[in-house]
Design a protein around this motif. Structure first.
Motif, short mmCIF file in Angstrom:
data_model
loop_
_atom_site.label_atom_id
_atom_site.label_comp_id
_atom_site.label_asym_id
_atom_site.label_seq_id
_atom_site.Cartn_x
_atom_site.Cartn_y
_atom_site.Cartn_z
N GLU A 84 -48.34 -15.65 21.32
CA GLU A 84 -49.08 -16.91 21.33
C GLU A 84 -48.72 -17.75 22.56
O GLU A 84 -49.58 -18.37 23.18
CB GLU A 84 -48.78 -17.69 20.05
CG GLU A 84 -49.59 -18.95 19.90
CD GLU A 84 -49.28 -19.69 18.60
OE1 GLU A 84 -49.63 -20.88 18.54
OE2 GLU A 84 -48.70 -19.10 17.67
N PHE A 85 -47.43 -17.76 22.89
CA PHE A 85 -46.98 -18.51 24.06
C PHE A 85 -47.69 -18.00 25.32
O PHE A 85 -48.26 -18.78 26.09
CB PHE A 85 -45.46 -18.39 24.22
CG PHE A 85 -44.93 -19.17 25.38
CD1 PHE A 85 -44.51 -20.47 25.22
CD2 PHE A 85 -44.85 -18.60 26.65
CE1 PHE A 85 -44.02 -21.21 26.30
CE2 PHE A 85 -44.37 -19.32 27.73
CZ PHE A 85 -43.95 -20.63 27.55
N ALA A 86 -47.64 -16.68 25.54
CA ALA A 86 -48.25 -16.11 26.75
C ALA A 86 -49.75 -16.35 26.79
O ALA A 86 -50.30 -16.70 27.83
CB ALA A 86 -47.94 -14.62 26.83
N ALA A 87 -50.41 -16.20 25.65
CA ALA A 87 -51.86 -16.37 25.61
C ALA A 87 -52.30 -17.79 25.98
O ALA A 87 -53.36 -17.97 26.57
CB ALA A 87 -52.38 -16.00 24.22
N GLY A 88 -51.47 -18.78 25.65
CA GLY A 88 -51.84 -20.16 25.92
C GLY A 88 -51.14 -20.79 27.12
O GLY A 88 -51.36 -21.96 27.42
N ASP A 89 -50.30 -20.04 27.82
CA ASP A 89 -49.51 -20.60 28.90
C ASP A 89 -50.38 -20.89 30.13
O ASP A 89 -51.07 -20.00 30.63
CB ASP A 89 -48.40 -19.62 29.28
CG ASP A 89 -47.40 -20.20 30.26
OD1 ASP A 89 -47.58 -21.35 30.73
OD2 ASP A 89 -46.42 -19.50 30.57
N PRO A 90 -50.34 -22.13 30.64
CA PRO A 90 -51.09 -22.45 31.86
C PRO A 90 -50.73 -21.55 33.05
O PRO A 90 -51.59 -21.27 33.88
CB PRO A 90 -50.70 -23.90 32.14
CG PRO A 90 -50.36 -24.46 30.79
CD PRO A 90 -49.70 -23.31 30.06
N PHE A 91 -49.50 -21.07 33.13
CA PHE A 91 -49.14 -20.16 34.21
C PHE A 91 -49.94 -18.87 34.12
O PHE A 91 -50.32 -18.31 35.15
CB PHE A 91 -47.64 -19.84 34.17
CG PHE A 91 -46.77 -20.81 34.92
CD1 PHE A 91 -47.23 -22.03 35.39
CD2 PHE A 91 -45.45 -20.50 35.16
CE1 PHE A 91 -46.42 -22.92 36.07
CE2 PHE A 91 -44.62 -21.37 35.84
CZ PHE A 91 -45.11 -22.59 36.32
N VAL A 92 -50.21 -18.39 32.93
CA VAL A 92 -51.02 -17.18 32.76
C VAL A 92 -52.48 -17.50 33.05
O VAL A 92 -53.15 -16.79 33.82
CB VAL A 92 -50.85 -16.60 31.34
CG1 VAL A 92 -51.82 -15.44 31.10
CG2 VAL A 92 -49.40 -16.16 31.10
N ARG A 93 -52.98 -18.57 32.46
CA ARG A 93 -54.39 -18.94 32.62
C ARG A 93 -54.76 -19.25 34.07
O ARG A 93 -55.87 -18.98 34.51
CB ARG A 93 -54.74 -20.14 31.73
CG ARG A 93 -54.75 -19.82 30.26
CD ARG A 93 -55.42 -20.92 29.44
NE ARG A 93 -55.17 -22.26 29.94
CZ ARG A 93 -54.32 -23.13 29.38
NH1 ARG A 93 -53.66 -22.81 28.29
NH2 ARG A 93 -54.16 -24.33 29.90
N GLU A 94 -53.82 -19.83 34.82
CA GLU A 94 -54.12 -20.27 36.19
C GLU A 94 -53.69 -19.26 37.26
O GLU A 94 -53.75 -19.56 38.44
CB GLU A 94 -53.44 -21.62 36.46
CG GLU A 94 -53.90 -22.73 35.53
CD GLU A 94 -55.39 -23.03 35.63
OE1 GLU A 94 -55.98 -22.80 36.70
OE2 GLU A 94 -55.96 -23.50 34.63
N GLY A 95 -53.22 -18.08 36.85
CA GLY A 95 -52.92 -17.03 37.81
C GLY A 95 -51.57 -17.13 38.50
O GLY A 95 -51.33 -16.42 39.49
N VAL A 96 -50.68 -17.97 38.00
CA VAL A 96 -49.31 -18.02 38.52
C VAL A 96 -48.60 -16.72 38.13
O VAL A 96 -47.77 -16.21 38.87
CB VAL A 96 -48.55 -19.25 37.98
CG1 VAL A 96 -47.12 -19.28 38.49
CG2 VAL A 96 -49.29 -20.54 38.34
N VAL A 97 -48.99 -16.20 36.98
CA VAL A 97 -48.47 -14.95 36.44
C VAL A 97 -49.61 -13.93 36.46
O VAL A 97 -50.71 -14.23 36.01
CB VAL A 97 -47.97 -15.18 34.99
CG1 VAL A 97 -47.66 -13.87 34.31
CG2 VAL A 97 -46.79 -16.12 34.96
#
Length: 138
Positions: A84-97
């Protein structure tokens, strides 16, 4: 997004028989090539995202490696919380990760492990608890 499921259990903290180890879930992030320029733009939202997981006790540790290009990791008490954390993390959504994966980790020495408890008990036998002066026998 690349994700590998290396777990053999579902979600709740448990012990691995005969090892005395407590299972945790490690979320590993792979950093984007431009992480140093992207991360500062989204770090406030990323940190805000932590709060609920810290407050509910499922996020134990989080942070980047000393070389930010090497990525980051976080340790959770439940697989579902890590997902859940990864799915909602802004770093994932914004391409930092660029990718993430969750691995089941057997914590053999730490405050959640039987080994740590045994160590604590052994230390208590060696170093007795000090008696306050008001309770000392003359």
């Amino acid at each position: 997004m690349l994700r590998h499921d290396l777990s053999f259990g579902i979600g709740r903290p448990r012990s691995i028989p005969n090892l005395g180890a407590t299972v945790k879930y490690v979320l590993n992030y792979t950093a984007a090539e431009d992480v140093l320029s992207k991360a500062p733009l989204h770090v406030a939202a990323h940190r805000e995202h932590w709060k609920r997981f810290v407050d509910d006790g499922t996020l134990l540790m989080i942070g980047p490696f000393s070389d930010p290009n090497a990525g980051a990791m976080a340790v959770f008490t439940a697989r579902e919380a890590a997902e859940e954390f990864a799915a909602g993390d802004p770093f994932v959504r914004e391409g930092v990760v660029t990718s993430w994966r969750i691995q089941e980790w057997a914590e053999a020495l730490g405050w959640g492990s039987k080994t740590a408890f045994r160590l604590y008990r052994a230390i208590r036998k060696i170093v007795p608890t000090p008696v306050p002066p008001s309770e000392a026998v003359p």
